[in-house]
Motif scaffolding. Structure first.
Motif, PDB file in Angstrom:
ATOM      1  N   VAL A  59       0.831  -1.206   0.000  1.00  0.00           N
ATOM      2  CA  VAL A  59       0.000   0.000   0.000  1.00  0.00           C
ATOM      3  C   VAL A  59       0.866   1.257   0.000  1.00  0.00           C
ATOM      4  O   VAL A  59       0.626   2.194  -0.767  1.00  0.00           O
ATOM      5  N   SER A  60       1.878   1.276   0.863  1.00  0.00           N
ATOM      6  CA  SER A  60       2.749   2.449   0.940  1.00  0.00           C
ATOM      7  C   SER A  60       3.524   2.656  -0.355  1.00  0.00           C
ATOM      8  O   SER A  60       3.678   3.783  -0.829  1.00  0.00           O
ATOM      9  N   LEU A  61       4.025   1.558  -0.937  1.00  0.00           N
ATOM     10  CA  LEU A  61       4.760   1.672  -2.196  1.00  0.00           C
ATOM     11  C   LEU A  61       3.840   2.153  -3.313  1.00  0.00           C
ATOM     12  O   LEU A  61       4.229   3.019  -4.113  1.00  0.00           O
ATOM     13  N   SER A  62       2.617   1.646  -3.354  1.00  0.00           N
ATOM     14  CA  SER A  62       1.672   2.044  -4.397  1.00  0.00           C
ATOM     15  C   SER A  62       1.295   3.520  -4.271  1.00  0.00           C
ATOM     16  O   SER A  62       1.295   4.265  -5.255  1.00  0.00           O
ATOM     17  N   ARG A  63       0.986   3.958  -3.058  1.00  0.00           N
ATOM     18  CA  ARG A  63       0.600   5.355  -2.880  1.00  0.00           C
ATOM     19  C   ARG A  63       1.769   6.290  -3.158  1.00  0.00           C
ATOM     20  O   ARG A  63       1.577   7.390  -3.658  1.00  0.00           O
ATOM     21  N   THR A  64       2.983   5.833  -2.838  1.00  0.00           N
ATOM     22  CA  THR A  64       4.158   6.671  -3.082  1.00  0.00           C
ATOM     23  C   THR A  64       4.419   6.831  -4.575  1.00  0.00           C
ATOM     24  O   THR A  64       4.643   7.943  -5.068  1.00  0.00           O
ATOM     25  N   VAL A  65       4.380   5.734  -5.319  1.00  0.00           N
ATOM     26  CA  VAL A  65       4.656   5.786  -6.756  1.00  0.00           C
ATOM     27  C   VAL A  65       3.549   6.535  -7.501  1.00  0.00           C
ATOM     28  O   VAL A  65       3.812   7.489  -8.260  1.00  0.00           O
ATOM     29  N   ILE A  66       2.295   6.123  -7.293  1.00  0.00           N
ATOM     30  CA  ILE A  66       1.178   6.744  -8.014  1.00  0.00           C
ATOM     31  C   ILE A  66       0.980   8.193  -7.575  1.00  0.00           C
ATOM     32  O   ILE A  66       0.836   9.098  -8.410  1.00  0.00           O
ATOM     33  N   GLY A  86       6.934  12.723   1.477  1.00  0.00           N
ATOM     34  CA  GLY A  86       5.670  13.042   2.124  1.00  0.00           C
ATOM     35  C   GLY A  86       4.681  11.894   2.073  1.00  0.00           C
ATOM     36  O   GLY A  86       4.013  11.590   3.067  1.00  0.00           O
ATOM     37  N   GLN A  87       4.576  11.248   0.912  1.00  0.00           N
ATOM     38  CA  GLN A  87       3.666  10.114   0.779  1.00  0.00           C
ATOM     39  C   GLN A  87       4.125   8.935   1.633  1.00  0.00           C
ATOM     40  O   GLN A  87       3.316   8.275   2.288  1.00  0.00           O
ATOM     41  N   TRP A  88       5.399   8.642   1.607  1.00  0.00           N
ATOM     42  CA  TRP A  88       5.911   7.483   2.339  1.00  0.00           C
ATOM     43  C   TRP A  88       5.765   7.666   3.847  1.00  0.00           C
ATOM     44  O   TRP A  88       5.456   6.712   4.567  1.00  0.00           O
ATOM     45  N   ASN A  89       5.967   8.888   4.344  1.00  0.00           N
ATOM     46  CA  ASN A  89       5.950   9.131   5.780  1.00  0.00           C
ATOM     47  C   ASN A  89       4.559   9.416   6.340  1.00  0.00           C
ATOM     48  O   ASN A  89       4.382   9.473   7.558  1.00  0.00           O
ATOM     49  N   TYR A 113      16.692   8.231  -1.614  1.00  0.00           N
ATOM     50  CA  TYR A 113      17.059   9.643  -1.471  1.00  0.00           C
ATOM     51  C   TYR A 113      18.373  10.023  -2.158  1.00  0.00           C
ATOM     52  O   TYR A 113      18.437  11.047  -2.853  1.00  0.00           O
ATOM     53  N   PRO A 114      19.464   9.260  -2.008  1.00  0.00           N
ATOM     54  CA  PRO A 114      20.735   9.693  -2.617  1.00  0.00           C
ATOM     55  C   PRO A 114      20.689   9.844  -4.133  1.00  0.00           C
ATOM     56  O   PRO A 114      21.443  10.642  -4.703  1.00  0.00           O
ATOM     57  N   PHE A 115      19.814   9.103  -4.821  1.00  0.00           N
ATOM     58  CA  PHE A 115      19.757   9.186  -6.272  1.00  0.00           C
ATOM     59  C   PHE A 115      19.190  10.527  -6.745  1.00  0.00           C
ATOM     60  O   PHE A 115      19.456  10.962  -7.864  1.00  0.00           O
ATOM     61  N   PHE A 116      18.401  11.192  -5.910  1.00  0.00           N
ATOM     62  CA  PHE A 116      17.798  12.470  -6.272  1.00  0.00           C
ATOM     63  C   PHE A 116      18.500  13.656  -5.621  1.00  0.00           C
ATOM     64  O   PHE A 116      18.200  14.796  -5.940  1.00  0.00           O
ATOM     65  N   GLN A 117      19.434  13.390  -4.729  1.00  0.00           N
ATOM     66  CA  GLN A 117      20.039  14.461  -3.958  1.00  0.00           C
ATOM     67  C   GLN A 117      20.772  15.472  -4.845  1.00  0.00           C
ATOM     68  O   GLN A 117      20.756  16.669  -4.571  1.00  0.00           O
ATOM     69  N   ARG A 118      21.372  15.002  -5.927  1.00  0.00           N
ATOM     70  CA  ARG A 118      22.154  15.902  -6.777  1.00  0.00           C
ATOM     71  C   ARG A 118      21.289  16.946  -7.485  1.00  0.00           C
ATOM     72  O   ARG A 118      21.787  17.955  -7.961  1.00  0.00           O
ATOM     73  N   PHE A 119      19.981  16.707  -7.552  1.00  0.00           N
ATOM     74  CA  PHE A 119      19.090  17.680  -8.173  1.00  0.00           C
ATOM     75  C   PHE A 119      18.637  18.769  -7.207  1.00  0.00           C
ATOM     76  O   PHE A 119      18.055  19.756  -7.623  1.00  0.00           O
ATOM     77  N   PHE A 120      18.886  18.567  -5.905  1.00  0.00           N
ATOM     78  CA  PHE A 120      18.311  19.453  -4.913  1.00  0.00           C
ATOM     79  C   PHE A 120      18.755  20.908  -5.072  1.00  0.00           C
ATOM     80  O   PHE A 120      17.937  21.812  -5.179  1.00  0.00           O
ATOM     81  N   VAL A 121      20.064  21.126  -5.041  1.00  0.00           N
ATOM     82  CA  VAL A 121      20.581  22.490  -5.053  1.00  0.00           C
ATOM     83  C   VAL A 121      20.181  23.211  -6.326  1.00  0.00           C
ATOM     84  O   VAL A 121      19.648  24.322  -6.288  1.00  0.00           O
ATOM     85  N   LYS A 122      20.402  22.560  -7.466  1.00  0.00           N
ATOM     86  CA  LYS A 122      20.062  23.198  -8.741  1.00  0.00           C
ATOM     87  C   LYS A 122      18.563  23.454  -8.852  1.00  0.00           C
ATOM     88  O   LYS A 122      18.131  24.537  -9.257  1.00  0.00           O
ATOM     89  N   GLY A 123      17.765  22.481  -8.477  1.00  0.00           N
ATOM     90  CA  GLY A 123      16.318  22.632  -8.601  1.00  0.00           C
ATOM     91  C   GLY A 123      15.769  23.707  -7.703  1.00  0.00           C
ATOM     92  O   GLY A 123      14.971  24.547  -8.129  1.00  0.00           O
ATOM     93  N   ILE A 124      16.166  23.705  -6.441  1.00  0.00           N
ATOM     94  CA  ILE A 124      15.624  24.674  -5.495  1.00  0.00           C
ATOM     95  C   ILE A 124      16.138  26.070  -5.786  1.00  0.00           C
ATOM     96  O   ILE A 124      15.402  27.054  -5.715  1.00  0.00           O
ATOM     97  N   MET A 125      17.402  26.223  -6.149  1.00  0.00           N
ATOM     98  CA  MET A 125      17.953  27.543  -6.419  1.00  0.00           C
ATOM     99  C   MET A 125      17.330  28.176  -7.644  1.00  0.00           C
ATOM    100  O   MET A 125      17.011  29.371  -7.655  1.00  0.00           O
ATOM    101  N   ILE A 126      17.141  27.367  -8.703  1.00  0.00           N
ATOM    102  CA  ILE A 126      16.548  27.928  -9.928  1.00  0.00           C
ATOM    103  C   ILE A 126      15.058  28.135  -9.754  1.00  0.00           C
ATOM    104  O   ILE A 126      14.477  29.095 -10.261  1.00  0.00           O
ATOM    105  N   GLY A 127      14.419  27.240  -9.018  1.00  0.00           N
ATOM    106  CA  GLY A 127      12.974  27.331  -8.850  1.00  0.00           C
ATOM    107  C   GLY A 127      12.548  28.163  -7.661  1.00  0.00           C
ATOM    108  O   GLY A 127      11.359  28.241  -7.361  1.00  0.00           O
ATOM    109  N   ALA A 128      13.507  28.756  -6.952  1.00  0.00           N
ATOM    110  CA  ALA A 128      13.167  29.542  -5.754  1.00  0.00           C
ATOM    111  C   ALA A 128      12.344  30.760  -6.140  1.00  0.00           C
ATOM    112  O   ALA A 128      12.502  31.329  -7.215  1.00  0.00           O
ATOM    113  N   ILE A 177      11.156  14.055  -4.986  1.00  0.00           N
ATOM    114  CA  ILE A 177      11.635  13.500  -3.720  1.00  0.00           C
ATOM    115  C   ILE A 177      10.854  14.073  -2.560  1.00  0.00           C
ATOM    116  O   ILE A 177      10.542  13.377  -1.584  1.00  0.00           O
ATOM    117  N   PHE A 178      10.458  15.362  -2.642  1.00  0.00           N
ATOM    118  CA  PHE A 178       9.619  15.943  -1.593  1.00  0.00           C
ATOM    119  C   PHE A 178       8.281  15.211  -1.508  1.00  0.00           C
ATOM    120  O   PHE A 178       7.814  14.852  -0.424  1.00  0.00           O
TER     121      PHE A 178
END
Length: 302
Positions: A81-88, A210-213, A284-299, A205-206
């Motif tokens: 259930v958790s995996l399904s809700r997280t992916v979908i 959120g869905q998983w937790n 989480y580590p697979f998406f971490q490299r997008f964090f700085v670029k994504g948040i800074m440009i999308g801020a 990743i956000f």
């Protein structure tokens, strides 16, 4: 004199870098230690762990706790259930955020300013728990898997991030596509989505975390055990750790069971916590490299 001044400046710079590296190493250890502490308590002597004697390294290593936890009823179905809700849920949230963020950049959108302000208002005001429950009940979402998906599809914060990111991209790309006869959907799928991958990966990743937790939606809106999420199972087992430990002792046939492997409330809590948190830690580590670029440009820019 110039050489001496240069050497002094270089020494101060090296000292600052050393202090900077040391501080970040210490900060990293502070962040990692709680997970390490949980893990060493799951594989250590359960009696010593329950008495708080396992602090920095495991004692009397064994894997019985994990074998016992995976036998707990409902854990496997809750993981599905958790995996399904997280992916979908994550996929639909990211897509809707990208599409709505793109629409809000278009001046020709009907009532654009009104709908954008209406969207922002929802970030600051809500009706409260009881109206929220009644709304979900009237929509038929109580004891419905869609309760995990539909309410999270439109996220104002994510939409604002995507809108700001798209506005920072060259407008000439969209204009040239319009001149070639491309419509809004073609521009969105062929131009906007590929350019927006950094911010989309960030909000992915956000949304996934959120869905998983999440477990409060299960707590208030779901009574069907087949729809229980993994986090809700964790919440319930954490509250029932003592009775679960007694049940495991009984099912082990345990009159003279070794205290090293005997289930305790502490072993139940730590092991279930590790089982629940490990999947998201691996992703989480697979998406971490997008964090700085994504948040800074999308801020949001002032």
């Amino acid at each position: 004199m110039e050489r001496r001044g240069f050497m002094g400046k270089r020494e101060r710079l090296n000292a600052f870098q050393l202090f900077n590296y040391g501080w970040f190493v210490l900060f990293t250890l502070i962040c990692v230690f709680p997970f390490y502490y949980l893990f060493i308590n799951t594989i250590s002597n359960n009696d010593l762990s329950s008495r708080g004697l396992v602090l920095f390294y495991p004692l009397d290593i064994h894997l019985t706790n994990y074998a016992n936890v995976f036998k707990l009823p409902g854990l496997g179905l809750a993981a599905v259930v958790s995996l399904s809700r997280t992916v979908i849920g994550t996929a639909l949230t990211v897509f809707s955020s990208a599409f709505l963020g793109y629409l809000f950049t278009k001046n020709e959108m009907w009532g654009r300013k009104f709908w954008y302000r209406f969207l922002i208002i929802t970030m600051y005001f809500n009706a409260g728990l009881i109206p929220w429950y009644l709304t979900m009940l009237n929509l038929g979402l109580v004891n419905n898997f869609l309760v995990y998906i539909l309410p999270a599809i439109v996220s104002p914060f994510f939409i604002i991030l995507v809108k700001t990111f798209i506005e920072s991209t060259p407008a000439a790309l969209q204009e040239s596509a319009q001149i070639d006869g491309a419509g809004y959907w073609v521009i969105f799928t062929k131009i906007i989505l590929p350019l927006s991958m950094p911010i989309l990966a960030t909000i992915s990743i956000f949304a996934a975390v959120g869905q998983w937790n999440s477990f409060t939606d299960t707590l208030f809106l779901v009574t069907n055990q087949k729809l229980f999420s993994l986090q809700f199972i964790l919440y319930r087992y954490m509250n029932e750790a003592t009775s679960l430990a007694q049940l495991m002792r009984q099912t082990s046939g345990a009159v003279n069971i070794d205290l090293t492997n005997m289930a305790t409330p502490t072993s139940i809590r730590t092991t279930v916590s590790m089982v629940v948190v490990t999947p998201i830690l691996l992703v989480y580590p697979f998406f971490q490299r997008f964090f700085v670029k994504g948040i800074m440009i999308g801020a949001v820019k002032g």
